[in-house]
Enzyme design. Structure first.
Site, mmCIF file in Angstrom:
data_model
loop_
_atom_site.group_PDB
_atom_site.id
_atom_site.type_symbol
_atom_site.label_atom_id
_atom_site.label_comp_id
_atom_site.label_asym_id
_atom_site.label_seq_id
_atom_site.Cartn_x
_atom_site.Cartn_y
_atom_site.Cartn_z
ATOM 1 N N LYS A 132 -17.356 28.798 -29.904
ATOM 2 C CA LYS A 132 -17.650 28.262 -28.585
ATOM 3 C C LYS A 132 -16.725 28.758 -27.479
ATOM 4 O O LYS A 132 -15.542 28.938 -27.679
ATOM 5 C CB LYS A 132 -17.566 26.727 -28.625
ATOM 6 C CG LYS A 132 -18.597 26.111 -29.530
ATOM 7 C CD LYS A 132 -19.861 25.776 -28.788
ATOM 8 C CE LYS A 132 -19.620 24.528 -27.997
ATOM 9 N NZ LYS A 132 -20.778 23.716 -27.826
ATOM 10 N N LYS B 180 -7.697 4.188 2.740
ATOM 11 C CA LYS B 180 -6.915 5.322 2.258
ATOM 12 C C LYS B 180 -7.213 5.671 0.802
ATOM 13 O O LYS B 180 -7.264 6.834 0.435
ATOM 14 C CB LYS B 180 -5.419 5.048 2.466
ATOM 15 C CG LYS B 180 -5.017 5.212 3.934
ATOM 16 C CD LYS B 180 -3.661 4.632 4.261
ATOM 17 C CE LYS B 180 -3.685 3.140 4.416
ATOM 18 N NZ LYS B 180 -4.550 2.632 5.498
ATOM 19 N N SER C 280 -13.722 25.169 -28.409
ATOM 20 C CA SER C 280 -13.986 23.896 -29.074
ATOM 21 C C SER C 280 -12.947 23.700 -30.148
ATOM 22 O O SER C 280 -12.469 24.666 -30.751
ATOM 23 C CB SER C 280 -15.386 23.934 -29.692
ATOM 24 O OG SER C 280 -15.463 23.010 -30.752
ATOM 25 N N TYR D 166 -8.847 -5.400 13.644
ATOM 26 C CA TYR D 166 -8.277 -5.037 12.347
ATOM 27 C C TYR D 166 -8.427 -6.168 11.329
ATOM 28 O O TYR D 166 -8.280 -7.341 11.646
ATOM 29 C CB TYR D 166 -6.782 -4.684 12.485
ATOM 30 C CG TYR D 166 -6.144 -4.314 11.154
ATOM 31 C CD1 TYR D 166 -6.232 -3.023 10.658
ATOM 32 C CD2 TYR D 166 -5.503 -5.281 10.369
ATOM 33 C CE1 TYR D 166 -5.685 -2.699 9.418
ATOM 34 C CE2 TYR D 166 -4.953 -4.959 9.135
ATOM 35 C CZ TYR D 166 -5.049 -3.666 8.662
ATOM 36 O OH TYR D 166 -4.523 -3.344 7.441
ATOM 37 N N SER E 181 0.829 -1.219 0.000
ATOM 38 C CA SER E 181 0.000 0.000 0.000
ATOM 39 C C SER E 181 0.854 1.255 0.000
ATOM 40 O O SER E 181 0.343 2.353 0.137
ATOM 41 C CB SER E 181 -0.911 -0.001 1.230
ATOM 42 O OG SER E 181 -0.140 -0.049 2.420
ATOM 43 N N GLN F 284 -7.168 -1.541 4.774
ATOM 44 C CA GLN F 284 -6.126 -0.832 4.024
ATOM 45 C C GLN F 284 -6.746 -0.023 2.866
ATOM 46 O O GLN F 284 -6.165 0.961 2.424
ATOM 47 C CB GLN F 284 -5.114 -1.843 3.482
ATOM 48 C CG GLN F 284 -3.996 -1.233 2.669
ATOM 49 C CD GLN F 284 -2.841 -2.212 2.499
ATOM 50 O OE1 GLN F 284 -2.108 -2.490 3.433
ATOM 51 N NE2 GLN F 284 -2.687 -2.751 1.304
ATOM 52 N N ASN G 78 -1.309 -1.766 13.554
ATOM 53 C CA ASN G 78 -2.752 -1.492 13.589
ATOM 54 C C ASN G 78 -3.074 -0.170 14.276
ATOM 55 O O ASN G 78 -3.925 0.588 13.807
ATOM 56 C CB ASN G 78 -3.488 -2.640 14.284
ATOM 57 C CG ASN G 78 -3.301 -3.948 13.531
ATOM 58 O OD1 ASN G 78 -2.798 -3.941 12.407
ATOM 59 N ND2 ASN G 78 -3.698 -5.057 14.134
ATOM 60 N N GLU H 37 -18.274 22.142 -15.507
ATOM 61 C CA GLU H 37 -18.773 20.815 -15.896
ATOM 62 C C GLU H 37 -17.939 19.697 -15.257
ATOM 63 O O GLU H 37 -18.470 18.683 -14.805
ATOM 64 C CB GLU H 37 -18.755 20.665 -17.419
ATOM 65 C CG GLU H 37 -19.801 21.533 -18.102
ATOM 66 C CD GLU H 37 -19.594 21.592 -19.606
ATOM 67 O OE1 GLU H 37 -19.277 20.565 -20.214
ATOM 68 O OE2 GLU H 37 -19.746 22.690 -20.168
ATOM 69 N N ASN I 18 -16.626 27.324 -23.667
ATOM 70 C CA ASN I 18 -17.277 26.311 -22.828
ATOM 71 C C ASN I 18 -16.915 26.442 -21.350
ATOM 72 O O ASN I 18 -15.777 26.762 -21.013
ATOM 73 C CB ASN I 18 -16.884 24.909 -23.308
ATOM 74 C CG ASN I 18 -17.364 24.639 -24.728
ATOM 75 O OD1 ASN I 18 -18.394 25.167 -25.138
ATOM 76 N ND2 ASN I 18 -16.616 23.835 -25.461
ATOM 77 N N THR J 279 -38.406 28.571 -9.468
ATOM 78 C CA THR J 279 -38.797 27.281 -8.905
ATOM 79 C C THR J 279 -39.153 26.433 -10.118
ATOM 80 O O THR J 279 -39.705 26.962 -11.100
ATOM 81 C CB THR J 279 -40.011 27.371 -7.948
ATOM 82 O OG1 THR J 279 -41.144 27.820 -8.680
ATOM 83 C CG2 THR J 279 -39.747 28.314 -6.788
ATOM 84 N N HIS J 280 -38.824 25.164 -10.074
ATOM 85 C CA HIS J 280 -39.046 24.258 -11.228
ATOM 86 C C HIS J 280 -38.356 24.788 -12.487
ATOM 87 O O HIS J 280 -38.800 24.509 -13.599
ATOM 88 C CB HIS J 280 -40.542 24.061 -11.517
ATOM 89 C CG HIS J 280 -41.353 23.770 -10.296
ATOM 90 N ND1 HIS J 280 -41.531 22.502 -9.793
ATOM 91 C CD2 HIS J 280 -42.002 24.613 -9.447
ATOM 92 C CE1 HIS J 280 -42.282 22.570 -8.695
ATOM 93 N NE2 HIS J 280 -42.571 23.840 -8.456
HETATM 94 N N1 ARG Z 1 -0.847 -1.050 5.401
HETATM 95 C C1 ARG Z 1 -1.730 -1.434 6.451
HETATM 96 C C2 ARG Z 1 -3.036 -0.635 6.341
HETATM 97 O O1 ARG Z 1 -2.991 0.372 5.770
HETATM 98 C C3 ARG Z 1 -1.133 -1.177 7.803
HETATM 99 C C4 ARG Z 1 -1.667 -2.019 8.890
HETATM 100 C C5 ARG Z 1 -1.272 -3.424 8.684
HETATM 101 N N2 ARG Z 1 -1.542 -4.259 9.798
HETATM 102 C C6 ARG Z 1 -1.521 -5.584 9.693
HETATM 103 N N3 ARG Z 1 -1.781 -6.248 10.739
HETATM 104 N N4 ARG Z 1 -1.300 -6.167 8.553
HETATM 105 O O2 ARG Z 1 -4.049 -1.055 6.825
#
Ligand code: ARG
Length: 457
Positions: A283, A325, A277, A317, A23, A322, A110, A290, A285, A155-156
């Site tokens: 044009k 993120k 365009s 956990y 990750s 993971q 964790n 948008e 735009n 309105t509408h």
């Molecule tokens: N890269 C992991 C995450 O973002 C970190 C935590 C990993 N913990 C584990 N017990 N494998 O969740």
């Protein structure tokens, strides 16, 4: 590849599994927070007698060196690393040796990742709030310039009643004020420290979680270690707040697209925030608006993805987490980019007073005022409503506006009509007389401007 956690397993992991598991491409951006958390943790270990102060000194120096080297570009984050936590720890150990191996005492990835996320998002939320304020300031600039630009309120999407353009714009300022409030609420709830929850159960060492919590600017240490490592409510709350920002931007964007069309012609965007365009030379735009409208979908998608990741996960956990993120960073990056482009686009927009007034002159948007006029002469509102409806129907057939009907024509609908009706239905009078709190009258608009300006300064 040999792993820091190798021991339980003997055979090496497959390259494909390493790639799939890694990750670091996503969480590498939290290197500062990871180091900040580790510094606080190491200091706590020393204070509690779990490592010596000498070891803490080596760890701190090593971590600060890593931070400086990443910032300067001397140290690249290894794309092969499992995640940012493993990368920093391995780098530390390769730099300082034995003391580095002690950093992970009374801690787990964790709780580490949960801390890093909160620290990182807390800082980013301050930036989102600053961007919201900049946008509110841009809206205020336009509101101040259009306090007497009369335009139809809809309105509408049918012309309904006359308002000033400033009043319409300030409705968006109110939304963005609430958005900033929602982010503040989420950050307050998020601001407790999971550090020291360890894998899930806490630890046998006599640690001081309150020390690390305070050191890292948290209000307190979380009360339950299982919750500490498995809670991602803050991700959901923040993406939800971001989604609502996008909803507001998207509605605003849609109106910008309408206003800048030839059909409305209420405003023109600066050349700096439009595109042409490749084939149609005439044009101009509203691509930025948008795109903002379009990007709203992906932030909603991030919210649903985040909720779905968490749904049905047993405590505590799980590696599924993971994925948090990817969701929250994408939503964050998107909302920041959209707010960033919207503020200058709005600030440099040129509203067209005459076009707005022309549109306000058509569509019988002073019909309510004409009914109110009859009420003022003693007619019950429902009767007045019906009488004016008949007059409007007559005017449409005669291809005239309400101002263009003669008094003699009005008298056919009610004897209560008199010369003073023309002043009562003039568009500026219609706006001026909307004196109710929060209405489009001048005092209310000024009050809103003062409020928005104060909030966003
Ligand atoms: N890269 C992991 C995450 O973002 C970190 C935590 C990993 N913990 C584990 N017990 N494998 O969740």
């Amino acid at each position: 590849m040999a792993k820091m956690w190798a021991g339980r397993t003997t055979a090496e992991t497959a390259k494909a599994a390493d790639d799939f598991n890694s990750s670091v491409a996503v969480d590498g951006r939290m290197y500062r927070e990871d180091i900040e958390g580790s510094l606080a943790h190491a200091e706590m270990l020393a204070r509690c007698g779990i490592v010596t102060y000498e070891e803490f000194g080596e760890i701190a120096e090593g971590l600060k060196g890593i931070l400086a080297d990443i910032e300067s570009g001397a140290l690249a984050i290894d794309p092969e690393a499992e995640d940012i936590h493993m990368f920093v720890e391995a780098e530390l150990t390769s730099r300082i040796g034995e003391a580095g191996k002690k950093l992970h005492t009374a801690r787990s990835r964790n709780d580490q990742v949960a801390v890093d996320m909160r620290l990182y998002l807390r800082k980013e939320c301050a930036e989102v709030t600053a961007l919201l304020k900049a946008l509110i300031r841009a809206v205020v600039v336009q509101a101040k310039a259009t306090k007497d630009f009369i335009v139809p309120g809809y309105t509408h999407l049918q012309r309904a009643q006359p308002i000033v353009f400033a009043h319409h714009l300030l409705a968006y300022a109110m939304m963005f004020v609430r958005d900033a409030g929602r982010i503040g609420d989420a950050v307050r709830r998020m601001n407790v420290s999971p550090l020291g929850s360890c894998a899930l159960a806490g630890t046998t060492y006599d640690t001081d979680r309150t020390f690390t919590a305070k050191k890292l600017g948290f209000d307190a240490a979380c009360m339950n270690s299982i919750d500490g490592v498995s809670d991602r409510d803050f991700c959901v709350e923040l993406i939800s707040a971001f989604s609502l920002i996008m909803t507001h931007l998207s509605r605003f964007a849609e109106e910008v697209v309408l206003w800048t069309s030839s059909e409305f012609g209420f405003a023109e965007l600066s050349d700096a925030y439009t595109t042409g365009s490749s084939i149609m030379p005439q044009k101009k735009n509203s691509d930025m608006a948008e795109l903002v409208r379009g990007k709203t979908g992906r932030v909603y998608g991030d919210l649903i993805a985040m909720l779905t990741v968490l749904k049905g996960l047993p405590l505590a956990y799980n590696k599924d987490m993971q994925e948090d993120k990817e969701c929250v960073f994408d939503a964050l990056d998107t909302v920041k980019a959209c707010l960033g482009i919207f503020a200058p686009m709005i600030e440099t927009m040129k509203p067209d007073r005459d076009a707005m007034y022309r549109a306000a002159g058509k569509g019988f948007i002073n019909a309510t005022d004409l009914a109110d006029y009859l009420v003022g002469k003693g007619m019950p509102f429902r009767t007045a409503y019906k009488t004016v409806g008949e007059a409007v129907s007559y005017a449409i057939k005669a291809d005239k506006t309400l101002e263009e009907l003669s008094l003699a024509e009005y008298k056919k609908f009610s004897e209560l009509f008199d010369e003073d009706l023309y002043e009562a239905i003039s568009l500026s009078a219609c706006v001026r007389r909307r004196i109710s709190e929060g209405g489009t009258g001048a005092a209310s608009v000024d009050k809103q401007i003062r409020f928005a300006e104060e909030f966003a300064k």
